[in-house]
Design an enzyme around this catalytic site. Structure first.
Site, PDB file in Angstrom:
ATOM      1  N   ASN A  73     -50.490 -40.672  -0.199  1.00 34.57           N
ATOM      2  CA  ASN A  73     -50.581 -42.131   0.208  1.00 34.57           C
ATOM      3  C   ASN A  73     -51.190 -40.308   0.858  1.00 34.57           C
ATOM      4  OD1 ASN A  73     -49.675 -42.270   3.400  1.00 34.57           O
ATOM      5  ND2 ASN A  73     -48.218 -41.716   2.310  1.00 34.57           N
ATOM      6  N   PHE A 118     -52.161 -43.570   9.998  1.00 43.19           N
ATOM      7  CA  PHE A 118     -52.280 -44.461  10.604  1.00 43.19           C
ATOM      8  C   PHE A 118     -52.212 -45.219  10.829  1.00 43.19           C
ATOM      9  CE2 PHE A 118     -49.114 -40.670  12.705  1.00 43.19           C
ATOM     10  CZ  PHE A 118     -48.203 -40.046  12.506  1.00 43.19           C
ATOM     11  N   SER A 152     -45.922 -36.585  10.039  1.00 45.72           N
ATOM     12  CA  SER A 152     -46.787 -37.094   8.507  1.00 45.72           C
ATOM     13  C   SER A 152     -47.616 -36.715   8.533  1.00 45.72           C
ATOM     14  CB  SER A 152     -47.251 -38.432   9.179  1.00 45.72           C
ATOM     15  OG  SER A 152     -48.698 -39.144   8.104  1.00 45.72           O
ATOM     16  N   ASN A 187     -50.896 -36.503   7.619  1.00 46.25           N
ATOM     17  CA  ASN A 187     -52.187 -37.430   7.152  1.00 46.25           C
ATOM     18  C   ASN A 187     -52.777 -37.584   8.549  1.00 46.25           C
ATOM     19  OD1 ASN A 187     -51.964 -37.381   4.510  1.00 46.25           O
ATOM     20  ND2 ASN A 187     -50.318 -39.335   4.819  1.00 46.25           N
ATOM     21  N   THR A 188     -52.967 -37.081   9.797  1.00 47.68           N
ATOM     22  CA  THR A 188     -52.888 -36.777  10.846  1.00 47.68           C
ATOM     23  C   THR A 188     -53.852 -35.709  11.210  1.00 47.68           C
ATOM     24  OG1 THR A 188     -52.257 -38.715  12.115  1.00 47.68           O
ATOM     25  CG2 THR A 188     -52.789 -37.570  13.273  1.00 47.68           C
ATOM     26  N   LYS A 191     -38.018 -37.872  13.005  1.00 55.07           N
ATOM     27  CA  LYS A 191     -38.901 -37.782  12.041  1.00 55.07           C
ATOM     28  C   LYS A 191     -39.173 -36.760  11.864  1.00 55.07           C
ATOM     29  CE  LYS A 191     -39.461 -40.812   8.092  1.00 55.07           C
ATOM     30  NZ  LYS A 191     -40.413 -41.767   7.481  1.00 55.07           N
ATOM     31  N   ASN A 231     -39.849 -37.074   5.845  1.00 56.13           N
ATOM     32  CA  ASN A 231     -41.466 -38.073   5.573  1.00 56.13           C
ATOM     33  C   ASN A 231     -41.706 -37.126   4.172  1.00 56.13           C
ATOM     34  OD1 ASN A 231     -43.669 -39.020   5.655  1.00 56.13           O
ATOM     35  ND2 ASN A 231     -43.616 -38.361   8.036  1.00 56.13           N
TER      36      ASN A 231
END
Length: 343
Positions: free
Chosen positions: A113, A117, A180, A182-183, A222, A251
């Site tokens: 994925n 966010f 994450s 993805n940022t 995390k 994560n």
């Protein structure tokens, strides 16, 4: 009790992953409102665990990411989880990354994925938590917080402090998500200088919130599975220095060795599910070596069976969380893991 999920899964897997995700949750909401879930889902036997001043009814929780906005708390709470983690939420609403942004890799029991966010903002999430029967009846709801994508990484601490201040009253605990993929640049916050500055800001803000509200809410961190031993030791030392209450490991991963040659295997984003299990467990083991019993560890990553949950606990975790395993195994995984971990 009949497990109907294996019958539903082929149909769900014929849909776009994000569409299937939203459809599944909306149908769970409907089943919960009609009072059906308690008849369809096996409830784990009570197996309380005490951690960070919280009594968790059982050690199996929902990982952040499945319910980013707190829209499905009552339905998810009816599945037998010991606790729910909602988010990641950011101070301001944001749409996330362009679609498509979620991909299944069934041959590897994996998901990639790059959601980014996507959420309605922290204020909207708080209202939903307050309105949920699960929270009103004492259910444990952790709030996972992050920074807005438009906020420069140098100013990340201000976003985390703003989000923590917003969720402080309603959250059973607060998780700081710095892992994450993805940022843009978010994982840079795991480096010594930036992590020290971030944890220092959060420490001061929590002390002020504790004085204001008369209660000290647990603060969790995390981290990613893509860390070397030096990174893990550094993070462990900073956890102790800034009195972080627990660490969630881990994560999603940016590694792709386990999915080479598979359809969607080279899509950008975080890889979760079975391929991250070993790396996640190794991070749990390393943290346990550095932290001992000083700070508890929550193990997450690649749990698709009760045996996988046991592996995380044997490595040093005190609780576990699941997410991608639900996509492949369905709600039965919750009671299976709880049974495997029962004292």
């Amino acid at each position: 009790m009949i497990d109907s999920y294996p019958l539903l899964r082929p149909w769900l897997f014929s849909l776009d992953p994000e569409q299937a995700h939203n459809l599944t949750l909306s149908n769970l909401d409907r089943a919960q409102r009609w009072g059906l879930l308690r008849h369809l889902v096996e409830q784990p036997v009570a197996d309380p665990r005490n951690l960070c001043g919280i009594t968790f009814p059982n050690p199996v929780g929902l990982a952040a990411g499945l319910d980013k906005d707190g829209k499905h708390i009552d339905a998810l709470g009816s599945l037998g989880f010991g606790f729910l983690e909602i988010g990641t939420v950011t101070p301001k609403p944001q749409p996330g990354n362009p679609k498509p942004r979620m991909f299944r890799l069934p041959q590897a029991q994996a998901i990639i994925n790059r959601m980014g966010f996507n959420n309605d903002g922290v204020d909207a999430c708080i209202k939903r938590v307050r309105n949920s029967s699960y929270w009103q009846n004492g259910g444990i709801v952790g709030l996972n917080i992050g920074k807005n994508s438009s906020t420069p990484i140098e100013d990340a601490a201000s976003d985390y402090v703003t989000a923590m201040e917003a969720v402080y009253e309603v959250a059973s605990y607060i998780t700081v998500n710095i892992s994450s993929p993805n940022t843009q640049n978010l994982r840079a916050l795991q480096g010594e200088e930036m992590l020290r500055a971030l944890l220092g800001s959060l420490h001061l803000a929590r002390e002020a919130l504790c004085d204001k509200h008369g209660v000290r809410k647990p603060l969790f961190l995390k981290i990613a599975p893509d860390l070397d031993q030096n990174d893990i030791k550094l993070i462990a030392d900073l956890l102790l220095e800034f009195k972080i209450d627990a660490i969630i490991a881990t994560n999603t991963t940016i590694a792709r060795e386990a999915v080479q040659g598979l359809e969607f295997g080279q899509e950008a984003g975080g890889l979760s599910g079975a391929p991250v299990r070993i790396a996640s467990t190794e991070v749990v083991k390393s943290l346990k070596q550095h932290l001992g019993d000083a700070i508890p560890i929550i193990g997450v990553g690649g749990i698709l069976s009760g045996k996988d949950a046991e592996e995380k606990m044997d490595a040093g975790a005190s609780l576990v969380q699941i997410y991608s395993g639900l996509i492949y195994r369905g709600p039965k995984l919750i009671s299976e893991c709880a049974a495997a971990l029962r004292k």
